[in-house]
Design an enzyme around this catalytic site. Structure first.
Site, short mmCIF file in Angstrom:
data_model
loop_
_atom_site.label_atom_id
_atom_site.label_comp_id
_atom_site.label_asym_id
_atom_site.label_seq_id
_atom_site.Cartn_x
_atom_site.Cartn_y
_atom_site.Cartn_z
N TYR A 72 -12.31 -2.72 -3.57
CA TYR A 72 -12.81 -2.92 -2.20
C TYR A 72 -14.34 -2.87 -2.14
CZ TYR A 72 -8.19 -2.74 0.04
OH TYR A 72 -6.91 -3.02 0.47
N ASN A 87 -2.06 -0.06 6.82
CA ASN A 87 -1.48 -1.31 7.33
C ASN A 87 -0.55 -2.00 6.32
OD1 ASN A 87 -3.46 -2.19 5.65
ND2 ASN A 87 -4.41 -3.63 7.08
N LYS A 146 0.83 -1.21 0.00
CA LYS A 146 0.00 0.00 0.00
C LYS A 146 0.87 1.27 0.00
CE LYS A 146 -3.78 -2.37 2.41
NZ LYS A 146 -4.87 -2.23 3.41
N HIS A 158 -1.89 -5.67 1.62
CA HIS A 158 -3.16 -6.40 1.49
C HIS A 158 -2.85 -7.78 0.93
CE1 HIS A 158 -7.24 -7.49 0.31
NE2 HIS A 158 -6.68 -7.94 -0.81
N GLU A 174 -9.47 -11.17 -7.30
CA GLU A 174 -8.58 -10.02 -7.09
C GLU A 174 -7.44 -10.01 -8.11
OE1 GLU A 174 -9.36 -9.51 -2.29
OE2 GLU A 174 -7.33 -9.89 -2.99
P1 CMP Z 1 -7.13 -4.95 3.82
O1 CMP Z 1 -6.64 -6.31 4.14
O2 CMP Z 1 -6.54 -4.23 2.67
O3 CMP Z 1 -8.73 -5.01 3.62
C1 CMP Z 1 -9.58 -3.91 3.90
C2 CMP Z 1 -8.89 -2.80 4.63
O4 CMP Z 1 -9.73 -1.91 5.32
C3 CMP Z 1 -8.02 -3.40 5.72
O5 CMP Z 1 -6.91 -4.05 5.13
C4 CMP Z 1 -7.70 -2.17 6.56
O6 CMP Z 1 -6.57 -1.44 6.08
C5 CMP Z 1 -8.93 -1.28 6.35
N1 CMP Z 1 -9.72 -1.14 7.58
C6 CMP Z 1 -9.92 0.00 8.27
N2 CMP Z 1 -10.68 -0.22 9.34
C7 CMP Z 1 -10.98 -1.53 9.37
C8 CMP Z 1 -11.73 -2.37 10.24
N3 CMP Z 1 -12.34 -1.89 11.33
N4 CMP Z 1 -11.81 -3.70 9.95
C9 CMP Z 1 -11.20 -4.21 8.85
N5 CMP Z 1 -10.49 -3.45 7.98
C10 CMP Z 1 -10.36 -2.13 8.23
#
Ligand code: CMP
Length: 145
Positions: free
Chosen positions: A51, A114, A11, A117, A128
């Site tokens: 998403y 974070n 990311k 992904h 995906e």
């Molecule tokens: P990712 O695995 O990319 O999938 C969805 C993303 O939403 C997740 O990582 C997080 O970066 C973001 N996100 C933000 N808030 C939440 C939450 N409460 N629960 C899950 N994903 C979240």
């Protein structure tokens, strides 16, 4: 164990921190081979489509904004048990809850930013991967003899 393919995204925060190489090293050292790789600036539309499953979640707008805030690295990783292995290497979605030695524990700052992904199932991996890569862009991994 089956050879699987999974979609991995580094990311915008991962690129900003300059840890593309360190993250890809972890994949390679664990036997996951990048069989497709591309650096790309996602549009808002690209991120919304990717998403779409999270559309109703309160964090959707921020998530899309963040994913379109700078370039990302899109990768297809191939290897034994690739989906679970990638998720193990990434650690929990929230870096505060991620195990020591995982990518998110070591590089991520928050649940919103974070760093990586990874697909969470075989079905989602197929969807995906197809969202970002044509079949011809995914190269079977070959070795020199
Ligand atoms: P990712 O695995 O990319 O999938 C969805 C993303 O939403 C997740 O990582 C997080 O970066 C973001 N996100 C933000 N808030 C939440 C939450 N409460 N629960 C899950 N994903 C979240």
């Amino acid at each position: 164990m089956a050879i699987e393919r999974t979609l991995s995204i580094i990311k915008p925060d991962g690129l900003e921190k300059g840890v593309i190489g360190k993250i890809i090293s972890r994949f390679e050292e664990s036997g996951l081979k990048p069989v497709a790789i591309r650096l790309q600036q996602l549009s808002t539309r690209d991120a919304e489509g990717f998403y779409a499953v999270h559309k109703a979640r309160p964090f959707f707008k921020d998530l899309v904004g963040f994913m379109a805030s700078g370039p990302v690295v899109l990768m297809v990783l191939e290897g034994e048990n690739a989906i679970a292995k990638n998720r193990e290497l990434m650690g929990a979605t929230d870096p505060a809850k991620a195990a020591p030695g995982t990518i998110r524990k070591d590089f991520a700052t928050s649940i919103d930013q974070n760093t990586v992904h990874g697909s969470d199932s075989l079905d989602n991996a197929k969807t995906e991967i197809a969202y970002f890569f044509r079949d011809t862009e995914v190269q079977p991994y070959t070795y020199r003899k």
